[in-house]
Design a protein around this motif. Structure first.
Motif, short mmCIF file in Angstrom:
data_model
loop_
_atom_site.label_atom_id
_atom_site.label_comp_id
_atom_site.label_asym_id
_atom_site.label_seq_id
_atom_site.Cartn_x
_atom_site.Cartn_y
_atom_site.Cartn_z
N VAL A 194 -36.37 32.93 -3.86
CA VAL A 194 -36.27 33.21 -2.43
C VAL A 194 -37.06 34.46 -2.06
O VAL A 194 -37.85 34.46 -1.12
N ALA A 195 -36.84 35.52 -2.78
CA ALA A 195 -37.54 36.78 -2.52
C ALA A 195 -37.37 37.70 -3.71
O ALA A 195 -36.41 37.56 -4.46
N CYS A 196 -38.30 38.62 -3.84
CA CYS A 196 -38.22 39.59 -4.94
C CYS A 196 -38.70 40.93 -4.44
O CYS A 196 -39.57 41.00 -3.54
N ILE A 197 -38.16 41.99 -5.01
CA ILE A 197 -38.60 43.34 -4.68
C ILE A 197 -38.90 44.07 -5.97
O ILE A 197 -38.12 44.03 -6.93
N TYR A 243 -41.83 40.17 -2.11
CA TYR A 243 -42.49 38.87 -2.26
C TYR A 243 -41.54 37.78 -1.78
O TYR A 243 -40.78 37.21 -2.58
N PRO A 244 -41.56 37.48 -0.49
CA PRO A 244 -40.70 36.41 0.00
C PRO A 244 -41.35 35.04 -0.20
O PRO A 244 -42.57 34.92 -0.16
N ARG A 281 -37.89 35.24 8.25
CA ARG A 281 -36.45 35.07 8.50
C ARG A 281 -35.61 35.94 7.56
O ARG A 281 -34.60 36.48 7.97
N PHE A 282 -36.01 36.03 6.30
CA PHE A 282 -35.26 36.78 5.31
C PHE A 282 -36.00 38.06 4.95
O PHE A 282 -37.22 38.07 4.84
N THR A 283 -35.25 39.14 4.73
CA THR A 283 -35.82 40.42 4.33
C THR A 283 -35.07 40.96 3.13
O THR A 283 -33.84 41.04 3.15
N ILE A 284 -35.82 41.30 2.10
CA ILE A 284 -35.21 41.90 0.90
C ILE A 284 -35.45 43.40 0.92
O ILE A 284 -36.53 43.86 1.31
N CYS A 297 -41.67 41.20 -10.78
CA CYS A 297 -41.24 40.00 -10.05
C CYS A 297 -41.80 38.71 -10.62
O CYS A 297 -41.32 37.63 -10.26
N PHE A 298 -42.77 38.79 -11.49
CA PHE A 298 -43.38 37.56 -11.99
C PHE A 298 -43.07 37.34 -13.47
O PHE A 298 -43.71 36.53 -14.13
N ALA A 299 -42.07 38.07 -13.96
CA ALA A 299 -41.59 37.86 -15.32
C ALA A 299 -40.43 36.85 -15.30
O ALA A 299 -40.03 36.39 -14.23
#
Length: 120
Positions: A48-51, A59-60, A67-70, A103-105
């Motif tokens: 969904v999202a990552c910070i 990274y949404p 619509r979504f905020t992390i 975030c990409f692990a």
């Protein structure tokens, strides 16, 4: 004990909002990227999202952009997912996960999940 605990899920009408929280303990929170994932019945889990950890880059997923905020609060060891404009297709169990390598692990620490149900 290494732990992630999600909260804030519930039942909301379409167009409504929810804020999910992911509280971490047992590891150096600021060094870890935190991601939100979801899994609906009969479907594969999706990101969904990552910070990120160092610069808090976000990274949404395309499905939630706008619509979504992390966000994260390192002082509270907590990551938030603000969800606005909810749609029935957002219904799923939402999980947070942590990884030291970004975030990409492949995320090695997972929470138990919180249910989000959006009614039409």
């Amino acid at each position: 004990e290494v732990q992630l605990v999600e909260s804030g899920g519930g039942l909301v009408q379409a167009g409504g909002s929810l804020r999910l929280s992911c509280a971490a303990s047992g590891f150096t929170f600021a060094d870890y990227a935190i991601g939100w994932f979801r899994q609906a019945p009969g479907k594969e889990r999706e990101g969904v999202a990552c910070i990120g950890s160092s610069d808090s880059s976000t990274y949404p997923a395309d499905s939630v952009k706008g619509r979504f905020t992390i966000s994260r609060d390192n002082a509270k060891n907590t990551v938030y997912l603000q969800m606005n404009g909810l749609k029935p297709e957002d219904t799923a169990v939402y999980y947070c996960a942590a990884d030291r390598y970004g975030c990409f692990a492949s995320f090695g620490i997972w929470g138990q999940g919180t249910q989000v149900t959006v009614s039409s």
